[in-house]
Each structure stands twice: as C-alpha cells, then as structure tokens.
Scaffold this motif. Structure first.
Motif, PDB file in Angstrom:
ATOM      1  N   ASN A  46      86.219  97.699 -66.366  1.00 46.19           N
ATOM      2  CA  ASN A  46      85.098  97.453 -65.462  1.00 46.19           C
ATOM      3  C   ASN A  46      84.369  98.707 -65.002  1.00 46.19           C
ATOM      4  O   ASN A  46      83.977  98.823 -63.839  1.00 46.19           O
ATOM      5  CB  ASN A  46      85.584  96.650 -64.250  1.00 46.19           C
ATOM      6  CG  ASN A  46      86.705  97.361 -63.509  1.00 46.19           C
ATOM      7  OD1 ASN A  46      87.228  98.375 -63.970  1.00 46.19           O
ATOM      8  ND2 ASN A  46      87.070  96.836 -62.355  1.00 46.19           N
ATOM      9  N   ASN A  47      84.193  99.634 -65.928  1.00 42.24           N
ATOM     10  CA  ASN A  47      83.258 100.726 -65.713  1.00 42.24           C
ATOM     11  C   ASN A  47      82.794 101.196 -67.079  1.00 42.24           C
ATOM     12  O   ASN A  47      83.454 100.910 -68.085  1.00 42.24           O
ATOM     13  CB  ASN A  47      83.874 101.873 -64.907  1.00 42.24           C
ATOM     14  CG  ASN A  47      82.853 102.497 -63.956  1.00 42.24           C
ATOM     15  OD1 ASN A  47      81.725 102.789 -64.355  1.00 42.24           O
ATOM     16  ND2 ASN A  47      83.234 102.697 -62.698  1.00 42.24           N
ATOM     17  N   TRP A  48      81.668 101.879 -67.117  1.00 49.50           N
ATOM     18  CA  TRP A  48      81.057 102.147 -68.423  1.00 49.50           C
ATOM     19  C   TRP A  48      81.915 103.027 -69.321  1.00 49.50           C
ATOM     20  O   TRP A  48      81.934 102.856 -70.538  1.00 49.50           O
ATOM     21  CB  TRP A  48      79.651 102.702 -68.267  1.00 49.50           C
ATOM     22  CG  TRP A  48      79.525 103.992 -67.502  1.00 49.50           C
ATOM     23  CD1 TRP A  48      79.197 104.122 -66.189  1.00 49.50           C
ATOM     24  CD2 TRP A  48      79.704 105.323 -68.005  1.00 49.50           C
ATOM     25  NE1 TRP A  48      79.168 105.457 -65.839  1.00 49.50           N
ATOM     26  CE2 TRP A  48      79.468 106.211 -66.931  1.00 49.50           C
ATOM     27  CE3 TRP A  48      80.033 105.842 -69.253  1.00 49.50           C
ATOM     28  CZ2 TRP A  48      79.558 107.596 -67.069  1.00 49.50           C
ATOM     29  CZ3 TRP A  48      80.138 107.227 -69.396  1.00 49.50           C
ATOM     30  CH2 TRP A  48      79.892 108.085 -68.321  1.00 49.50           C
TER      31      TRP A  48
ATOM     32  N   VAL B 189      84.605 100.857 -71.024  1.00 52.07           N
ATOM     33  CA  VAL B 189      84.025 100.072 -72.119  1.00 52.07           C
ATOM     34  C   VAL B 189      83.707 100.961 -73.318  1.00 52.07           C
ATOM     35  O   VAL B 189      84.086 100.667 -74.456  1.00 52.07           O
ATOM     36  CB  VAL B 189      82.740  99.348 -71.648  1.00 52.07           C
ATOM     37  CG1 VAL B 189      82.051  98.664 -72.823  1.00 52.07           C
ATOM     38  CG2 VAL B 189      83.058  98.335 -70.560  1.00 52.07           C
TER      39      VAL B 189
ATOM     40  N   TRP C 238      79.919  94.216 -67.493  1.00 49.38           N
ATOM     41  CA  TRP C 238      80.792  94.947 -68.415  1.00 49.38           C
ATOM     42  C   TRP C 238      81.028  94.171 -69.706  1.00 49.38           C
ATOM     43  O   TRP C 238      81.176  94.773 -70.773  1.00 49.38           O
ATOM     44  CB  TRP C 238      82.094  95.316 -67.710  1.00 49.38           C
ATOM     45  CG  TRP C 238      81.816  96.031 -66.430  1.00 49.38           C
ATOM     46  CD1 TRP C 238      82.125  95.609 -65.162  1.00 49.38           C
ATOM     47  CD2 TRP C 238      81.105  97.254 -66.266  1.00 49.38           C
ATOM     48  NE1 TRP C 238      81.658  96.498 -64.232  1.00 49.38           N
ATOM     49  CE2 TRP C 238      81.025  97.521 -64.882  1.00 49.38           C
ATOM     50  CE3 TRP C 238      80.508  98.157 -67.152  1.00 49.38           C
ATOM     51  CZ2 TRP C 238      80.395  98.657 -64.372  1.00 49.38           C
ATOM     52  CZ3 TRP C 238      79.872  99.286 -66.635  1.00 49.38           C
ATOM     53  CH2 TRP C 238      79.823  99.527 -65.264  1.00 49.38           C
TER      54      TRP C 238
ATOM     55  N   ARG D   6      77.973  94.864 -71.768  1.00 49.61           N
ATOM     56  CA  ARG D   6      78.035  96.211 -72.354  1.00 49.61           C
ATOM     57  C   ARG D   6      79.070  96.258 -73.480  1.00 49.61           C
ATOM     58  O   ARG D   6      78.871  96.904 -74.499  1.00 49.61           O
ATOM     59  CB  ARG D   6      78.341  97.244 -71.272  1.00 49.61           C
ATOM     60  CG  ARG D   6      78.218  98.686 -71.806  1.00 49.61           C
ATOM     61  CD  ARG D   6      78.138  99.710 -70.705  1.00 49.61           C
ATOM     62  NE  ARG D   6      78.155 101.051 -71.253  1.00 49.61           N
ATOM     63  CZ  ARG D   6      77.195 101.956 -71.110  1.00 49.61           C
ATOM     64  NH1 ARG D   6      76.108 101.659 -70.435  1.00 49.61           N
ATOM     65  NH2 ARG D   6      77.299 103.174 -71.626  1.00 49.61           N
TER      66      ARG D   6
END
Length: 230
Positions: free
Chosen positions: A106-108, A111, A141, A144
């Motif tokens: 749950n953060n870029w 991912v 997320w 993404r």
C-alpha cells in the motif's frame, strides 16, 4: 531463521532522522495516501541484504511481516517473496499470497518493487484478466499494481496489455496513477517509439499533463513541444 531475529536486525538498522524524512516523502500525514505508515528509516540496499539472509523465512512469518504497520517490514516481506518466487517450483502459491495482500502492498515503492517481478512474470504466458480487474478497482494501489505489472510484458516487447490498461486508467484522478501510466508508456517508447506514438496520437489531447510529461520525457525536444501543445 527466526522472525524475531529479522525484526531485531531491522530495528538496529533504523535511523530516526531518516524515518522522519521518509515519513514526509511517502506522505504519511493525515489524509495523505500513506497515512499512518511507520518508517524505521532503513535504506533499500540494506533491506535487500536482510531479505536475502532470511530468504528461508516461513510463509507464515512472511505474512506476519506483510500485516505489520512498519513499512520496512512489508518491504522486506516482498523482497523475500520475490526471492521465493524465483526459486520456487510452486509459483502460484507465491502469487496467491501476493494477491491476498494487496491491502498491505500500500505505497508506491512497495508496488513498484514487486508487481512486475511476481504478478507480471507469472502472467507472461497466462490469461491476464486479473490485471484488468485490478485496473478497474477503486483501490489506488491495485490500479497501480495493474499497470506496473505490465513492465514484465514490455520487457519482452509485448505491449498490448500495457496499452489497454493505460487506456482504462486514462481518466484516473490520482497523480500516482498518472505517473505510473506515463512511465510504462515511456518504457514502451524506449523499445518501440512508433507503438507509443500510435497510442499518444489517439489520446494525448485528453491525457493528464503529468502522464503525458512522463510518457514523452525521452522524446526529442520538437516532439515534446508538439505533444504538450494541446
């Protein structure tokens, strides 16, 4: 290898000043996309070393790390899963764990580090409908994850799914989706500029500016000016 030992190693590597910087960088404030995320303040190369050392950690313990509120716990868990995926004969088990934990990825950076190396690699020779489901999710997320997974296909000069998912996400409102789509379009262009430009000529007038800027970053200046003059 014990989970408690891994956590102790990470704790020792932590840096309070760095944790404060990372907290601001990854937008952990109230109402921001990373709200509530806790950072120990550890550099990624150091986390990679820990993950390689604890590669044999049980999947139960990996799940425990993925459930953690501490960012580095989740990142190391993903690095371990990547190592396990590379070496495992039962790759679907790793993919299943990955998909069951999208709420924890749950953060870029989480991912971007993992989606193409697990989900994308697995789907290279399989039906990719799960990516279209993720692309249409309400979760930032998961969306993404859908587009970043296509990096595995792009690396093999397979562009269709990346372009179709880019089209699905074209009107998304979030800056982090704009950047991710633009990035994957740029990667396509690095391999086949004609394929990227075919997409751009259809969509550039309605693309978010950030997405477009990322997509044309490597173009010659005259082409960048052309596309930016809507």
């Amino acid at each position: 290898m014990k989970l408690s030992d891994l956590k102790q190693e990470l704790e020792k590597l932590g840096n309070h000043k760095q944790s404060e910087l990372l907290g601001r960088f990854f937008k952990t404030g109230k109402g921001e996309y990373g709200e509530g995320d806790i950072f120990l303040g550890i550099k990624v190369p150091d986390q990679r070393k820990v993950a390689k050392k604890y590669y044999d950690l049980s999947l139960k313990d990996v799940q425990s790390l993925l459930n953690s509120k501490i960012h580095e716990h989740r990142l190391v868990a993903l690095l371990i899963l990547i190592e396990k995926y590379k070496k495992s004969d039962d790759k679907i088990e790793i993919v299943d764990i990955y998909l069951k934990n999208t709420k924890n990825i749950n953060n870029w950076d989480l991912v971007d580090l993992s989606a193409h190396k697990i989900l994308g690699e697995y789907l290279l020779d399989k039906d990719r409908k799960i990516l279209y489901k993720l692309a249409k999710s309400k979760d930032l997320w998961e969306k993404r994850m859908a587009i970043i997974s296509t990096a595995a296909f792009i690396n093999k000069n397979l562009f269709d799914d990346a372009l179709k998912i880019s089209e699905i996400l074209l009107n998304d409102k979030h800056d982090l989706i704009h950047k991710a789509v633009g990035w994957m379009l740029r990667e396509i262009g690095n391999r086949n500029q004609a394929a990227e430009e075919k997409f751009l000529k259809t969509h550039y007038k309605k693309m978010p500016r950030t997405m477009l800027r990322y997509a044309i970053e490597k173009f010659p200046e005259n082409k960048r000016k052309f596309y930016m003059q809507k």
